[in-house]
Design a protein around this motif. Structure first.
Motif, PDB file in Angstrom:
ATOM      1  N   GLU A 182      -1.324   2.916  12.415  1.00 12.25           N
ATOM      2  CA  GLU A 182      -2.179   2.748  13.878  1.00 12.25           C
ATOM      3  C   GLU A 182      -0.627   1.746  14.652  1.00 12.25           C
ATOM      4  N   GLY A 183      -0.426   2.305  15.380  1.00  7.81           N
ATOM      5  CA  GLY A 183       0.116   1.727  16.439  1.00  7.81           C
ATOM      6  C   GLY A 183       1.753   2.099  16.570  1.00  7.81           C
ATOM      7  N   ASP A 184       2.113   2.583  15.473  1.00  3.83           N
ATOM      8  CA  ASP A 184       3.531   3.393  14.183  1.00  3.83           C
ATOM      9  C   ASP A 184       3.731   1.876  14.195  1.00  3.83           C
ATOM     10  N   ARG A 185       3.038   1.200  13.745  1.00  4.24           N
ATOM     11  CA  ARG A 185       3.402   0.246  12.429  1.00  4.24           C
ATOM     12  C   ARG A 185       3.959   0.530  11.015  1.00  4.24           C
ATOM     13  N   PRO A 186       4.978   0.148  11.071  1.00 10.91           N
ATOM     14  CA  PRO A 186       5.548   0.603   9.459  1.00 10.91           C
ATOM     15  C   PRO A 186       4.469  -0.176   8.643  1.00 10.91           C
ATOM     16  N   LEU A 187       4.150   0.570   7.347  1.00 10.15           N
ATOM     17  CA  LEU A 187       3.709   0.525   6.245  1.00 10.15           C
ATOM     18  C   LEU A 187       4.504   0.649   5.037  1.00 10.15           C
ATOM     19  N   ASN A 196       5.068  -0.319   1.156  1.00 11.90           N
ATOM     20  CA  ASN A 196       3.644  -0.812  -0.269  1.00 11.90           C
ATOM     21  C   ASN A 196       3.326   0.618  -0.936  1.00 11.90           C
ATOM     22  N   ALA A 197       3.266   0.989   0.700  1.00 17.82           N
ATOM     23  CA  ALA A 197       2.454   3.131   0.276  1.00 17.82           C
ATOM     24  C   ALA A 197       3.339   3.484  -0.786  1.00 17.82           C
ATOM     25  N   VAL A 198       2.395   4.284  -1.318  1.00 14.47           N
ATOM     26  CA  VAL A 198       3.068   5.156  -2.453  1.00 14.47           C
ATOM     27  C   VAL A 198       3.650   6.593  -1.434  1.00 14.47           C
ATOM     28  N   VAL A 199       4.156   6.688  -1.919  1.00 10.71           N
ATOM     29  CA  VAL A 199       4.980   8.175  -1.305  1.00 10.71           C
ATOM     30  C   VAL A 199       5.335   9.379  -3.269  1.00 10.71           C
ATOM     31  N   ASN A 200       4.652  10.285  -3.215  1.00 17.51           N
ATOM     32  CA  ASN A 200       4.714  11.290  -4.222  1.00 17.51           C
ATOM     33  C   ASN A 200       4.994  12.250  -3.716  1.00 17.51           C
ATOM     34  N   PRO A 240       6.989  15.833 -10.467  1.00 16.31           N
ATOM     35  CA  PRO A 240       6.297  14.754  -9.116  1.00 16.31           C
ATOM     36  C   PRO A 240       7.591  13.333  -9.269  1.00 16.31           C
ATOM     37  N   ALA A 241       8.165  12.481  -7.892  1.00 19.08           N
ATOM     38  CA  ALA A 241       8.594  12.130  -7.752  1.00 19.08           C
ATOM     39  C   ALA A 241       7.714  10.885  -7.616  1.00 19.08           C
ATOM     40  N   GLN A 242       7.299   9.540  -7.296  1.00 15.40           N
ATOM     41  CA  GLN A 242       6.915   8.478  -6.797  1.00 15.40           C
ATOM     42  C   GLN A 242       7.934   7.505  -6.319  1.00 15.40           C
ATOM     43  N   ALA A 243       8.006   6.591  -5.203  1.00 16.05           N
ATOM     44  CA  ALA A 243       8.199   5.235  -4.840  1.00 16.05           C
ATOM     45  C   ALA A 243       7.607   4.797  -3.934  1.00 16.05           C
ATOM     46  N   LEU A 244       7.716   3.487  -3.324  1.00 14.67           N
ATOM     47  CA  LEU A 244       7.791   2.521  -2.600  1.00 14.67           C
ATOM     48  C   LEU A 244       7.519   2.597  -1.580  1.00 14.67           C
ATOM     49  N   THR A 245       7.512   2.202   0.241  1.00 12.30           N
ATOM     50  CA  THR A 245       7.784   1.540   1.146  1.00 12.30           C
ATOM     51  C   THR A 245       7.916   0.459   0.995  1.00 12.30           C
ATOM     52  N   ASP A 246       9.456   0.257   1.737  1.00 14.75           N
ATOM     53  CA  ASP A 246       9.470  -0.856   1.701  1.00 14.75           C
ATOM     54  C   ASP A 246       8.668  -2.341   2.885  1.00 14.75           C
ATOM     55  N   SER A 247       9.523  -2.974   3.572  1.00 13.64           N
ATOM     56  CA  SER A 247       9.258  -3.861   4.636  1.00 13.64           C
ATOM     57  C   SER A 247       8.622  -3.273   6.339  1.00 13.64           C
ATOM     58  N   SER A 248       9.894  -2.266   6.246  1.00 11.08           N
ATOM     59  CA  SER A 248      10.181  -1.772   7.462  1.00 11.08           C
ATOM     60  C   SER A 248       9.525   0.052   7.218  1.00 11.08           C
ATOM     61  N   GLY A 249       8.867   0.612   6.784  1.00  9.91           N
ATOM     62  CA  GLY A 249       7.867   1.571   5.873  1.00  9.91           C
ATOM     63  C   GLY A 249       8.408   2.594   5.534  1.00  9.91           C
ATOM     64  N   GLN A 250      10.099   2.407   4.915  1.00  6.58           N
ATOM     65  CA  GLN A 250      11.027   3.600   4.463  1.00  6.58           C
ATOM     66  C   GLN A 250      11.301   3.530   2.760  1.00  6.58           C
ATOM     67  N   TYR A 258       2.530  13.298  -0.773  1.00  6.84           N
ATOM     68  CA  TYR A 258       0.806  13.063  -0.594  1.00  6.84           C
ATOM     69  C   TYR A 258       1.373  11.124  -0.465  1.00  6.84           C
ATOM     70  N   VAL A 259       0.329  10.687   0.661  1.00  9.43           N
ATOM     71  CA  VAL A 259       0.930   9.287   0.704  1.00  9.43           C
ATOM     72  C   VAL A 259      -0.231   8.472   0.449  1.00  9.43           C
ATOM     73  N   ARG A 260       0.038   7.366  -0.041  1.00 12.02           N
ATOM     74  CA  ARG A 260      -1.555   6.889  -0.766  1.00 12.02           C
ATOM     75  C   ARG A 260      -1.355   5.032   0.078  1.00 12.02           C
ATOM     76  N   PRO A 261      -1.621   5.007   1.091  1.00  9.12           N
ATOM     77  CA  PRO A 261      -1.112   3.601   1.740  1.00  9.12           C
ATOM     78  C   PRO A 261      -1.660   2.554   0.933  1.00  9.12           C
ATOM     79  N   ALA A 262      -1.282   1.471   1.026  1.00  7.55           N
ATOM     80  CA  ALA A 262      -1.783  -0.249   0.722  1.00  7.55           C
ATOM     81  C   ALA A 262      -2.943  -0.099   0.738  1.00  7.55           C
TER      82      ALA A 262
END
Length: 631
Positions: A192-197, A199-203, A210-220, A237-241
């Motif tokens: 929301e408000g383009d705030r970086p998320l 610890n979101a899981v990206v599959n 299937p490859a999987q990774a977690l986003t860092d504090s900048s959302g990347q 598939y993106v699953r937010p924290a």
């Protein structure tokens, strides 16, 4: 001949020389690990150091580890309980057998139920956890006396819905490590408000498994793929924290050389309630939690949750103060750490307290909740230990949120013992989409499958992929493609896009049969706290009879589906206004809470409950029998 005495100094010198000789020859030597156990074989190799002149390096050869076994006693007709057995004494003397734990059955025998041919007799017997090689363990199992059970102490698992995409044969073939170049695909996840998320899981689904990774504090974050231009990627598939809806994008347009931005929608926890109305979720609405008095909160009922722990720092769960971590005996506070999040999510469904700033409330917020952390790292023996403690604490309901790949007779006996002591064990059917998983297939438990409802989530989420198209009712309720099925399924409950608490103080919408079981746990807590029959002298005592009456009420209150296999949904979805004898007759009606003017199927003849029935539990039993609902 003179007596030769041992010289400790000389023995130490010989040991050191032996070790040096062993290292020089590359032979094997036993090595003791931190927990005092020894692996089967460790190879010490300094060949690389001798060739290059560098320092010696120690490498370990990978071998089969020793297996964990549970050794206990079988309930046999005519056999009385024993505090010890000669078999266990001989076991402790066997070479190659290491006894690591003794589970002493501290459970209380059901009041008024002496040991007999029909009652388990394991309450006073201990169960031994031992480590040995598989060959010795199999020989021990085959040669054990008839009253002795020897079985593998298998690791406990839980059904994680974070990676829901099935891997077909084509993908499995592509898992092979062919020597081909990989390309990096970068993502940035915004909320929301383009705030970086963070610890979101990206599959990422496509060539190379299937490859999987977690986003860092900048959302990347970045993932590796074998596709050149991104056209071979099947889905993202993106699953937010917390606090946002997930997102599932099929055939995405991705640019390997750029940062691919994915925006998530904020999680709307408000349900359009009137001012002052409790913020119930969609599942609680269709089960009619909103149609009973707000004073009905499950007070006086004690509930156990055997799962991954519970983050009690969450604002809605701070009233939960009782717990234990059975995987870390020396840390009294580690049960409050929930690495997986499932225990915290289930605890919120069951007993989240109401705050003015929150958009959810538990089904039974006044209940006393006990947390038993057994995953990650737990085994069947830890589940037995948790059930023993539930019996000792005289709990009323226990939700078992873990599962196993194989049946355990010892765990099944402990569940039976818990039921004899008046504990209702409620279990999710499992999330593999196959047959009901253990312990949902144990006689005596109430097994719950998960259902969903159309329109309760955005269409670009994995929630929208859960429905079985041929099993969608006119009301929008549907059986799910992930929930396990079989004749053991007793009832179904909401288990798709269920919003509840997660570690860190946030909220998330999750899927799973454990979420469905949590609804039934809260439902059962209200019945135990407020139903006149379950509060009576005859049927309120802590015994198997009370559990049977509770289960009968759950089945009697269930609304059946039309033309849906009972193996998928059991007898239907429990409705508080359908429970015989719970509400006055002018408050009970049938089929009105599933949707405006919609029903799930052919409804049974309504029960009538004159005031006299509320004061005479036997009348209600006769009524249940007349309807074919009492065995």
């Amino acid at each position: 001949m003179a007596e030769q005495k041992d010289d400790p100094g000389q023995a130490a010198k010989q040991t050191q020389s032996t070790k040096r000789a062993t290292q020089a020859s590359g032979a094997t030597e036993p090595v003791t690990t931190q927990n005092g156990t020894a692996p089967d074989r460790v190879t010490v190799d300094d060949s690389s150091g001798s060739r290059t002149g560098t320092a010696d390096k120690t490498t370990a050869t990978v071998v089969r580890r020793k297996q964990r076994y549970l050794i206990g006693f079988r309930s046999l007709p005519g056999m009385a309980s024993q505090f010890s057995d000669p078999f266990l004494e001989r076991l402790a003397q066997m070479d190659g057998v290491e006894i690591t734990r003794r589970l002493r059955g501290g459970g209380l025998q059901a009041p008024g139920t002496p040991p007999s041919a029909t009652a388990p007799t394991t309450a006073a017997q201990e169960i031994v956890v031992a480590r040995m090689d598989e060959e010795r363990g199999e020989a021990l199992r085959q040669n054990a006396p008839p009253h002795v059970i020897v079985e593998v102490d298998a690791p406990l698992g839980y059904s994680d819905m974070a990676v829901p995409e099935p891997v077909n044969w084509q993908h499995a073939v592509q898992v092979m490590p062919f020597p081909r170049p990989s390309h990096e695909v970068r993502f940035r996840i915004l909320g929301e408000g383009d705030r970086p998320l963070a610890n979101a899981v990206v599959n990422l689904y496509g060539p190379g498994f299937p490859a999987q990774a977690l986003t860092d504090s900048s959302g990347q974050t970045s993932l590796q793929t074998h596709t050149v231009d991104g056209s071979g990627i099947h889905a993202v598939y993106v699953r937010p924290a917390a606090d946002h809806w997930e997102r599932y994008i099929q055939n995405p347009s991705l640019e390997p050389g750029q940062v691919n931005v994915i925006r998530l929608s904020p999680l709307d926890r408000t349900m359009g309630s009137f001012p002052g109305e409790r913020p119930y979720g969609w599942g609680q609405h269709i089960m009619k939690f909103d149609r009973v008095s707000t004073d009905w909160n499950g007070a006086g009922t004690k509930i156990g949750i055997i799962d991954s722990g519970c983050d009690t720092s969450h604002p809605l769960l701070r009233h939960i103060v009782r717990g234990v971590d059975l995987t870390r005996d020396k840390d009294p506070q580690s049960w409050k750490s929930d690495e997986m999040g499932q225990g915290t999510h289930c605890a919120g469904i069951v007993a989240a307290s109401a705050l003015a700033s929150s958009g959810i409330i538990g089904c039974a917020p006044g209940a006393e909740v006990h947390i038993f952390k057994v995953v990650p790292g737990g085994y069947y023996g830890d589940l037995i230990d948790a059930l023993d403690q539930c019996i000792e604490r005289r709990l009323d309901i226990v939700q078992i949120g873990v599962s196993g790949e194989q049946f355990s007779e010892l765990v099944a006996q402990k569940i039976t013992e818990a039921r004899l002591n008046g504990i209702a064990c409620i279990v999710g059917a499992g999330n593999s989409g196959g047959t009901v998983q253990f312990p949902g297939n144990v006689p005596g438990v109430m097994t719950v499958s998960a259902v969903g409802k159309l329109g309760e989530y955005p269409q670009d989420t994995r929630h929208a992929q859960r429905a079985l198209p041929q099993l969608i009712a006119f009301s929008g309720i549907y059986a799910t493609n992930f929930s396990c099925w079989g004749p053991q399924v007793g009832v179904c409950a909401p288990g798709v896009a269920v919003i509840s608490s997660v570690p860190g103080g946030g909220y998330a919408a999750w899927d799973g049969s454990s979420m469905a079981a949590s609804h039934v746990v809260g439902f059962s807590a209200l019945l135990l706290s407020h139903h006149p029959m379950l509060q009576s002298i005859n049927f309120g005592a802590r015994a198997d009879q009370r559990v049977s009456v509770l289960y009968d009420f759950l089945r009697a209150a269930a609304i059946p589906y039309a033309q849906v296999d009972p193996n998928r949904v059991g007898v239907g979805l429990p409705d508080l206004q359908q429970v015989p004898g719970l509400l006055p007759s002018n408050q009970q009606f049938f089929g009105s809470g599933i949707g405006a003017g919609a029903v799930l199927g052919t409804l049974q003849t309504p029960f009538t409950h004159p005031a006299a029935y509320l004061g005479n539990p036997m009348n209600a039993i006769l009524q249940l029998r007349a309807a074919g609902l009492w065995v």
